[in-house]
Design an enzyme around this catalytic site. Structure first.
Site, PDB file in Angstrom:
ATOM      1  N   CYS A 160       5.429 -10.693  12.633  1.00  0.00           N
ATOM      2  CA  CYS A 160       6.502 -10.009  13.368  1.00  0.00           C
ATOM      3  C   CYS A 160       5.928  -9.380  14.633  1.00  0.00           C
ATOM      4  O   CYS A 160       6.493  -8.442  15.180  1.00  0.00           O
ATOM      5  CB  CYS A 160       7.188  -8.972  12.490  1.00  0.00           C
ATOM      6  SG  CYS A 160       6.101  -7.678  11.907  1.00  0.00           S
ATOM      7  N   SER A 204       0.820  -1.213   0.000  1.00  0.00           N
ATOM      8  CA  SER A 204       0.000   0.000   0.000  1.00  0.00           C
ATOM      9  C   SER A 204       0.853   1.262   0.000  1.00  0.00           C
ATOM     10  O   SER A 204       0.330   2.360   0.119  1.00  0.00           O
ATOM     11  CB  SER A 204      -0.946  -0.004   1.212  1.00  0.00           C
ATOM     12  OG  SER A 204      -0.197  -0.159   2.397  1.00  0.00           O
TER      13      SER A 204
END
Ligand code: SAH
Length: 418
Positions: free
Chosen positions: A362, A273
């Protein structure tokens, strides 16, 4: 030396050599931001030398559990030398390495990445902020690097009462006048920006590939060095199974896309994005000498893109899912779990039999176990069965220690669909 006394029973964490003490554990004592204090148990027993942070929930970050150690310039030189010595043993196949990984290297709130002969530091604790000058000097001396850039603009600095700061601490790159310095061959000028490449841009080598890292505008300190070994494993897998059609979701500047092209993929899509990150990804395809016709970028939301691709009946040989941190802490785990499950279910639905999913989290708030369960649940919902081909983690220059489990943030699974 100021003294901070803990409440009875709250010494357990420091006795286990975990470096954090939360506000609620403190019985008495105060100090300035980043000041070194003696931390003692309710009965006066020495526990640690620590840095005080008056506005943070994490009120103390331990420097040392050794009562005889002094927290001075020599202490930082020793810690930095120890961290660099560890990296020397790792034989990292790159000129770019994480030199200091915060708590795991005994330096809470300090991250330092080396990009060629330039260092980039991120300071996120009052502790490290207080010693910045000393740390900078020791880093330059120990590493032999000539330049040090500071990227202390992470939002967590606000929690420590610190304002953002970015810029050169030492050295500086020659600032090219607009249009006067040609970018490396095949790379669009300014990587999507008009004019010359910025004076904060370095070209790095990882494995046999090259990447451009902009210290000023890149994510974190500029590049996701923690995925270095996983990009190599991805290339090996693409080659091993002869994959051609690859979807790289949350591609950032296209690290996994370059790996796929290097391994023979001929139809690679990078989805992100961030427009600038995708311009960078295109530049990386050219910089590494791959055919631009084998790669395309999609500036779009991954979740929506996956749904649209399912509607169109698309199929891929390999998919990478490397999203940003959905759960910064365990408190966000439930919502994050749903988000992870969603994208993994959609990705499974797009893989052809024999295809592989490289899926990562993560999030510090999602354990390896939980991530495994989420991905398994996504597979069930998608109606597929899959073999676990590999389990992945951050590259070893992002060490984990037994005393600081929070350091185990990046986990990945490679699943081959039956
Ligand atoms: N795999 C990359 C690092 C990924 S970082 C590498 O090896 O370098 C995560 C990326 O996800 C960022 O580039 C960010 O711009 C992008 N991102 C975040 N939310 C997104 C969304 N909803 N859709 C698409 N991309 C997104």
């Amino acid at each position: 030396m100021k003294v901070i006394t803990l409440r009875e029973g709250r010494e357990r964490s420091l006795l286990r050599r975990h470096p954090w003490v939360f506000e609620a554990s403190i019985a008495g004592g105060k100090a300035d931001s980043g000041e070194t204090v003696r931390v003692q148990a309710h009965d006066g027993r020495f526990l640690a030398w620590a840095a005080y942070s008056p506005s943070s929930m994490i009120r103390l970050r331990a420097w040392s559990f050794d009562e005889t150690e002094r927290i001075d310039a020599a202490f930082f030189a020793r810690r930095i030398a120890r961290a660099l010595a560890v990296r020397e043993t790792l034989k990292v196949d790159s000129d770019s390495v994480r030199l200091i990984h915060g708590e795991a290297d005994g330096l809470p709130g300090l991250v330092v990445d080396r990009y060629g002969d330039t260092l980039c530091a991120q300071i996120t604790s009052a502790a490290a902020e207080r010693w910045k000058g000393v740390i900078a000097e020791a880093l330059l001396k120990a590493s032999g690097a000539t330049r040090l850039y500071e990227r202390s603009d992470a939002s967590v600095r606000g929690l420590e009462g610190l304002s953002p700061r970015t810029g050169w601490i030492a050295g500086e790159m020659e600032a090219p006048a607009a249009g006067t310095r040609p970018p490396p061959e095949g790379v669009p000028a300014g990587l999507g920006r008009p004019g010359a490449r910025p004076a904060t841009c370095v070209t790095i080598r990882e494995h046999s590939w090259q990447f451009e890292v902009d210290l000023a505008s890149g994510h974190k300190t500029g590049f996701y060095l923690d995925q270095r070994d996983n990009r190599r494993i991805f290339a090996e897998t693409v080659r091993l199974f002869g994959y051609r059609r690859v979807l790289n979701c949350f591609s950032y500047t296209g690290g996994f896309s370059v790996a796929a092209l290097a391994a023979g993929a001929t139809d690679v899509t990078s989805v992100d994005s961030s427009g600038p990150a995708l311009a960078h990804a295109e530049a990386h395809v050219a910089l590494n000498g791959f055919d631009p016709a084998h790669h395309r970028t999609l500036d779009a939301d991954v979740n929506r893109t996956l749904r649209e691709m399912i509607d169109r009946g698309e199929r891929f040989d390999a998919i990478v899912l490397d999203p940003p941190k959905f759960a910064p802490s365990a408190a966000h785990a439930e919502r994050a779990a749903r988000a992870y499950k969603d994208i993994n279910r959609l990705a499974f639905g797009l893989l052809r039999p024999g295809g592989a999913l490289f899926t990562f989290s993560c999030s510090g708030g999602i354990s390896g176990d939980l991530f495994h369960k989420i991905v398994a649940g996504a597979g069930l919902d998608a109606g597929i069965d899959a073999r676990i081909h590999a389990r992945l983690a951050a590259a070893p220059d992002h060490p984990m220690t037994v005393t600081f489990p929070e350091g185990e943030y990046l986990k990945g699974l490679v699943l081959v669909v039956a």
